[in-house]
Design an enzyme around this catalytic site. Structure first.
Site, PDB file in Angstrom:
ATOM      1  CE1 TYR A 101     -20.154 -13.769  -0.870  1.00  0.00           C
ATOM      2  CE2 TYR A 101     -21.343 -13.282   1.159  1.00  0.00           C
ATOM      3  CZ  TYR A 101     -20.553 -12.871   0.104  1.00  0.00           C
ATOM      4  OH  TYR A 101     -20.156 -11.557   0.023  1.00  0.00           O
ATOM      5  CD  GLU A 190     -17.041 -12.019  -1.623  1.00  0.00           C
ATOM      6  OE1 GLU A 190     -18.113 -11.406  -1.690  1.00  0.00           O
ATOM      7  OE2 GLU A 190     -16.263 -12.151  -2.583  1.00  0.00           O
TER       8      GLU A 190
END
Ligand code: GDP
Ligand code: MN
Length: 380
Positions: A101, A190
């Site tokens: 992530y 993101e």
């Protein structure tokens, strides 16, 4: 402005971030053609402004172009979190070894941009933050100095075991994401998951990007990415009717004249223990037609259990405002309780008109907010 994954990936690719090859398709046949061009296995991904598409069945693998068309047929038209899928992204499938992530977000509380990295990618980052806080690594980046090489290295060492070349690539990706974030005036960039492939390369398998609306004028090439079609349907209708309406999550509908007054009304309702369902500024005055449209808009949100009007009579006198509200409400068939706080010019006359029509009036904002929360019958 939230943009689609495929648009986010265009921004990423332009900045030099590795992304899988792929194209958008709006029909199963287009999906087949894209799959033919890509050759080999593909992944078909719903393009909607919502996360969790994988879990919702909006991400499917296909071994052949015919299968890509079939999967696209299944995904197109499906609803994810209330949004209809109108386009899919068809991409070359990737051989995943590990998922990470990585994100950068404008963080007002630290007056900077917060870079977050976790070796636990692919899953919901809020869950990682709660269940594995030791696996979420953060650095606040100085707004003027930008991300420093040591920031990127510190984050990249969040993965304990990693081949040196992969680690080097990861450090480069963190730096490039920071560059893309700043060059495009993002408030969020993101990558979840950032994938380590079986062949050792890293690619951005997903992209969630929010662009700063206030900086969009600097990026004519990004303005075209706006798609009104996928906003909240009630907001879309309200904006088409010229109403300044923003849907929120609660059950107390709010209508006021003047943005500041409406914002204060939201605070008052929260203070009284309720949850505002929307922001709606009807502007100066309160003509019956506008009040009616506003009430209809607020009521079209099925969560709304009551409406709080907060009206200040200024140039438009309180008694005229009250007449407008009475006229509008007499036209609407609803049992939803309403409380009207009326203040300003000729407020007493205005409140008398409301009382004659059996409407609940209030003198102060807090009193009005408390009354509507009490009428709804429970504190939410
Ligand atoms: P999200 O669920 O909306 O966040 O969509 P993602 O793009 O993150 O996809 C969900 C999951 O699909 C990823 O976490 C991967 O584990 C999985 N997946 C499996 N194969 C592939 C593939 O070839 N490409 C991509 N992008 N994802 C894949
Ligand atoms: Mn994702």
């Amino acid at each position: 402005m939230l943009i689609h994954e495929y648009q986010g990936k265009q921004i990423f690719a332009k900045a030099g971030l590795p992304t899988p090859r792929g194209e958008v398709a709006a029909t199963p046949d287009e999906a087949r053609q894209v799959a033919e061009r890509l050759g080999g296995r593909v992944v078909v991904k719903a393009q909607v402004h919502a996360g969790g598409r994988g879990k919702a069945g909006g991400v499917k693998l296909a071994a052949t172009p015919a299968e890509a068309a079939q999967k696209a047929g299944e995904i197109l038209g499906m609803k994810i979190k209330g949004l209809t899928v109108e386009k899919v992204l068809v991409e070359e499938a990737i051989d995943i070894q590990q998922e990470f992530y990585l994100s950068i977000i404008l963080d007002r509380s630290s007056n900077g941009n917060l870079v977050m990295f976790s070796p636990m990618g692919g899953m919901d980052i809020e869950a990682v933050a709660v269940e594995h806080p030791d696996m979420l690594f953060k650095r606040v980046v100085h707004s003027h100095l930008g991300l420093q090489p040591y920031d990127a290295r510190a984050l990249a060492y969040g993965v304990r075991e990693m081949a040196p070349e992969a680690r080097k690539a990861l450090i480069g990706i963190i730096q490039t994401l920071d560059k893309a974030y700043r060059q495009n005036d993002c408030t969020l960039a993101e990558i979840n998951p950032l994938v380590l492939l079986k062949d050792g390369r890293l690619v951005a398998a997903d992209a969630k990007v929010i662009l700063d609306d206030n900086a969009l004028f600097r990026h004519p090439e990004l303005q075209a990415m706006q798609e009104i079609a996928e906003e909240d349907p009630i907001e879309r209708k309200a904006h088409a009717e010229g109403l300044a309406y923003v849907r929120l999550g609660g059950d107390v509908g709010i209508i006021g004249n003047g943005a500041g007054l409406v914002m204060t009304s939201l605070d008052m309702v929260s203070r009284a223990g309720g949850r505002p369902a929307n922001f709606l500024d009807i502007g100066g005055g309160a003509r019956a037609e506008v009040v009616k449209k506003s009430v209809m808009t607020v009521l079209s949100d099925p969560n709304v259990k009551g409406i709080f009007f907060n009206i200040f009579g200024g140039i438009t006198r309180g008694d005229e405002v009250a007449k407008g509200i009475v006229a509008a409400l007499s036209d609407i068939d609803t049992k939803v309780p309403m409380v009207i706080r009326l203040a300003g010019t000729r407020e007493a006359e205005g409140r008398a008109i409301l009382a004659q029509s059996g409407l609940t009036a209030a003198e102060t904002m807090l009193e009005g907010a408390e009354k509507i929360v009490a009428l709804i019958g429970r504190k939410s």
